[in-house]
Structure formats: structure tokens, C-alpha cells
Design an enzyme around this catalytic site. Structure first.
Site, short mmCIF file in Angstrom:
data_model
loop_
_atom_site.label_atom_id
_atom_site.label_comp_id
_atom_site.label_asym_id
_atom_site.label_seq_id
_atom_site.Cartn_x
_atom_site.Cartn_y
_atom_site.Cartn_z
N MET A 132 0.82 -1.20 0.00
CA MET A 132 0.00 0.00 0.00
C MET A 132 0.86 1.27 0.00
SD MET A 132 -2.98 -1.14 2.69
CE MET A 132 -3.95 0.36 2.42
N HIS A 133 0.20 2.40 -0.23
CA HIS A 133 0.72 3.76 0.02
C HIS A 133 1.75 4.26 -0.98
CE1 HIS A 133 -1.28 3.01 3.79
NE2 HIS A 133 -0.32 2.26 4.27
N ASP B 243 -2.63 -5.04 0.41
CA ASP B 243 -2.11 -6.34 0.84
C ASP B 243 -2.80 -6.89 2.08
OD1 ASP B 243 -0.94 -4.38 2.44
OD2 ASP B 243 1.12 -4.96 1.98
#
Length: 479
Positions: A77-78, A233
Site C-alpha cells: 500500500m501507500h 495487501d
């Protein structure tokens, strides 16, 4: 048949399942992050495409892919993947564990709209502060940004030609109104961006596009294979282990550490540093505590000790009360509960008797205490955990799992041998997108065994955790 692709930090994993969710084939390809400076972590998105091509070819070498109906995506992520108006990459992707944007994150977090609309602190690892950092330090690059994609969604763009994100991953950008499950124009404008630069949003179990014909031909897929929205995830892993309703939770001992609890309502408490995100399924949310180094901390020590991590953990024997040495696993800062990008790890209370085994135990115990911090933060928000499953590479250590069970005073279930993580969850989301099936197919895996807390050591772990918390306060004064 249905494929799940999980784009992790250290590798890309693929799983092929049939309609009964039996695993037919698996493949993986390694990936590597680079750290150009302290606190930085980047990856070249081109390596994601090469890894995807490799695993798809490997799946096809094991089983004919002519009957594949859908692909689901999961991923780290991110990450900030920045594209120009021709969808060409502008720079390496800035990853989730990159903390360079601490100053920018604090500035955005000081704007009350961010916590009010996202339900979360603006952490340095989130996407929005990364763009604020690029705007300040790489203004020529920022001026060319036409599209911002999360890592798995860059993979989707390559697969389908569609710029699409789904709710669980988008919730970690600091631009999503998490209650409304939509981009917030106000938050985008606060970082000098607009909705036009954001991908279209879908739910994780919805169709986001179809695999391009050229790639289908390359890999032996039929035409018209759909690509599901998928999940970040952790949300995809939750679908993989059946953590989709309130009271169910999992602890993940991967590169990072996560304590993830499903929720049927949006119930944020940003001040606790608990993450409150959309789940990968419609009308569901989740809360999680996140630590930045779990198995990563063990692997770091294994490199220093010049011994395999499995050897270090396998030599520990039965669970013992925590020793005098303490390890604080803040190798790259920490999220829950501290929201502290500048703090760094430490060994404390070492003496002449401290050996490699004692230090390895201290590393496991330090991560255990950090997971306990996450548990305390989650339960302080009213989140209940009635069932806890362990996943991730660290869960192969019975010593570590029992330490966590003892610290949390909760039994921990271990699934039967097999991969029920992000790739499996992504494949399930692909199955949902292709067939219209719902959350009922996201059942829990068969449990091989349950590791119970050692009640004789509960008090000792509580005392050690109290010392750990006090040591953080002291270490903070030195950082």
C-alpha cells in the site's frame, strides 16, 4: 480458473485456483527496494512488470491458462507511482516504508479536515505527504504529474489500460473520504491535486477492466479475462483467511507487522494511531495496528549475526519469560501507537552474559511487545477480537507465535500448510468479480492447530511490556 497476483515489497507472488478454491499452481519472482538515503525506500515500477511477466509464464508452464476467467490484484500500500500525461513514469516509486515526508505529513495532519474525513493520522508513509514532499523538493517532477497510482494499480494500468483503484488501498492515501468511499476534493486540493489526477474507484470484488489482448496472447489466456478491483495487501490477506466480519482478526508477521480486525461499521479513532480503512468488500471496513519492522527486524539481526533467521528461532526451545535485554524494533520509525518517523531501534540492558541466542530472543520479544501495543490501541477504540489467525513468514516460528499469544492472552490459530495470504485473497476477489459471488466464499482456512497462551508467563510478559513502553519514552528523549 482464477489468478491472484500479490505485489509485495520483496517479491511478487501468483496463485492459480479453481472454482472450488483449490490451489492449482504457484509462482513467485523476487523484487528489491533501494534506500538512497536514510529513511528513504524506493522501487523501480518496471521491475514489477518484469516480475509479473515471469510469474505468469511460470504459471502457464505448470498449468494451461486457457480456462482463466479473472485476475485479482493485491499489493503493497501507500506507494506513490507518478505518471505524466503519456502515462510514462516520472521517478521511482516512493514506497510505504519511506519516511522522508515526516515534515509534510505533520503539516497535513495539522489540517483538521484530514483526520475528520479519512479517520486517520496522516502518517509519513501515506501517499499524500509523499506528493507534498515531491512538490517541495522536486517541483519540476510535480509539475508534470498527470496521474498518481498505487503500486498494484500501476500493474493494473499495464494489464488493462485502465487507471483504477479500489477502496481498501485508496483509503491509505489520505485523500479518500473513508466513510463515503470516495475521493475528497478538499483533501486533494490541500495537496495541489485534483480528482482528474486520481484513478477511478471500484470495490475490490468488482470488475475494473479486461486483460489487454497482447498480454492474453503472450500468456496463453483467453480473451476477455476480467481484472477485479482487488485489495491492499492486508485487506486482500484478510479475504484470504476469511477475516471479513466483526470479531475476526489476524496477526501478520511479514516484513512489517499487522494486527488486523474486520469491522461492519466505520468507527475511527485517529488519535490512537490505529488505521481505519475500507475493507476490500463492499460496506465493510477494518482497523489495524501497524509496526514497520516485524520479520524485517529478525532478518536484520540475522544478517548481523550471520545466521539464517530460521536457525536463530529454531534454537530457542520452549517459550521462556522475557529476558533482561530489550529490543525496540524501530529500525525505520514506527506507526502504531507512536506515529514517530524519527525514532530508531535499540538494544538495551546488554551485559557480558548476553549472547546471540539472548539477542535473538530479545528481537522476537521486542516485536511481540510492539504487537501488544497495537492490540492495546485497537481495543481502546472498542474493537473486539474473538478469533485470531497468524499469517506471514514469522508465523512459522512456534516460539514467536506463542510469545504473542501469551502477551495478548489470546489463542492463535495456524492455518494448514498453504498460502492463504494476499495472492489467495486476490484470487478470491477475482472469483467474486467473474461470478458474482459474495463474501460467503471468503471462508476461514482449515486450522492445523491452535497455539494457546502460556498462562504461567502472562504476568512476566506484561511486566516486560511495561519496561518496553518505558524504554520507548527514554529512547524518544535521545532521538
Amino acid at each position: 480458473m482464477f489468478i491472484g497476483l500479490d505485489l509485495g515489497t520483496s517479491g511478487l507472488k501468483a496463485i492459480l485456483i479453481d472454482v472450488n478454491q483449490s490451489i492449482l499452481a504457484e509462482a513467485s519472482a523476487p523484487l528489491e527496494a533501494v534506500r538512497p538515503q536514510s529513511g528513504w525506500s524506493e522501487q523501480a515500477p518496471a521491475t514489477w512488470l518484469d516480475a509479473t511477466d515471469a510469474v505468469m509464464r511460470e504459471l502457464g508452464a505448470q498449468v494451461s491458462l486457457a480456462e482463466v476467467k479473472a485476475i485479482g490484484l493485491s499489493g503493497q500500500m501507500h506507494g506513490a507511482t507518478l505518471l505524466d500525461d503519456a502515462d510514462e513514469l516520472l521517478r521511482p516509486c516512493i514506497l510505504w516504508n519511506d519516511t522522508r515526508s515526516a515534515v509534510e505529513a505533520a503539516a497535513l495532519d495539522a489540517d483538521p479536515r484530514f483526520r475528520a474525513l479519512t479517520g486517520n493520522i496522516v502518517f509519513p508513509g501515506f501517499t499524500a505527504p509523499k506528493l507534498a514532499w515531491v512538490a517541495k523538493h522536486e517541483p519540476a517532477t510535480f509539475a508534470k504529474v498527470a496521474r498518481v497510482l498505487l503500486p498494484k494499480d500501476y500493474l493494473r494500468l499495464w494489464l488493462t489500460g485502465e487507471a483504477v483503484a479500489e477502496m481498501s488501498d485508496a483509503a491509505g492515501t489520505s485523500w479518500l473520504d473513508v466513510a463515503k468511499r470516495d475521493w475528497s476534493d478538499d483533501l486533494l486540493e490541500a495537496t495541489n491535486l485534483s480528482r482528474a489526477q486520481m484513478p477511478r474507484l471500484v470495490e475490490g470484488s468488482e470488475v475494473s477492466g479486461q486483460v489487454r489482448d497482447a498480454l492474453a496472447t503472450r500468456w496463453g489466456l483467453p480473451r476477455g479475462v476480467v481484472v477485479a478491483g482487488g485489495g491492499g495487501d492486508n485487506a486482500a490477506s484478510a479475504v484470504g483467511v476469511g477475516v471479513v466480519k466483526a470479531g475476526d482478526a489476524f496477526v501478520s508477521l511479514g516484513t512489517s507487522g499487522v494486527l488486523f480486525a474486520a469491522s461492519d461499521a466505520y468507527n475511527p479513532d485517529a488519535a490512537s494511531a490505529v488505521h481505519t480503512f475500507c475493507h476490500a468488500l463492499p460496506d465493510t471496513w477494518h482497523q489495524m495496528g501497524v509496526i514497520l519492522a516485524a520479520a524485517d527486524a529478525l532478518n536484520w539481526f540475522a544478517r548481523i549475526a550471520d545466521k539464517p533467521a530460521a536457525t536463530l528461532t529454531g534454537s530457542l526451545g520452549a517459550l521462556q519469560a522475557p529476558g533482561k535485554p530489550l529490543f525496540l524494533p524501530y529500525l525505520g520509525g514506527e506507526r502504531t501507537p507512536h506515529n514517530d518517523a524519527s525514532i530508531r531501534g535499540a538494544f538495551l540492558h546488554l551485559d557480558h552474559a548476553t549472547d546471540t541466542k539472548a539477542m535473538a530472543r530479545a528481537v522476537l520479544e521486542g516485536v511481540t511487545h510492539a504487537i501488544r501495543d497495537c492490540h492495546d490501541a485497537l481495543t481502546s477504540t472498542g474493537t473486539s477480537i474473538n478469533r485470531l489467525i497468524a499469517v506471514g513468514g514469522g508465523s512459522r516460528s512456534d516460539y514467536w507465535v506463542q510469545a504473542i499469544a501469551t502477551s495478548l492472552d489470546l489463542p492463535i490459530e495456524l492455518p494448514v500448510a498453504g498460502d492463504f495470504g494476499g495472492a489467495f485473497g486476490a484470487a478470491r476477489l477475482g472469483l467474486m468479480a467473474a461470478t458474482g459471488a459474495g463474501a460467503e466464499i471468503a471462508t476461514a482456512p482449515k486450522i492445523a492447530r491452535t497455539i494457546d497462551p502460556d498462562t504461567k508467563l502472562t504476568a512476566a510478559f506484561a511486566e516486560a511490556h511495561a519496561r518496553y513502553r518505558a524504554s520507548y519514552t527514554a529512547l524518544k528523549g535521545l532521538s
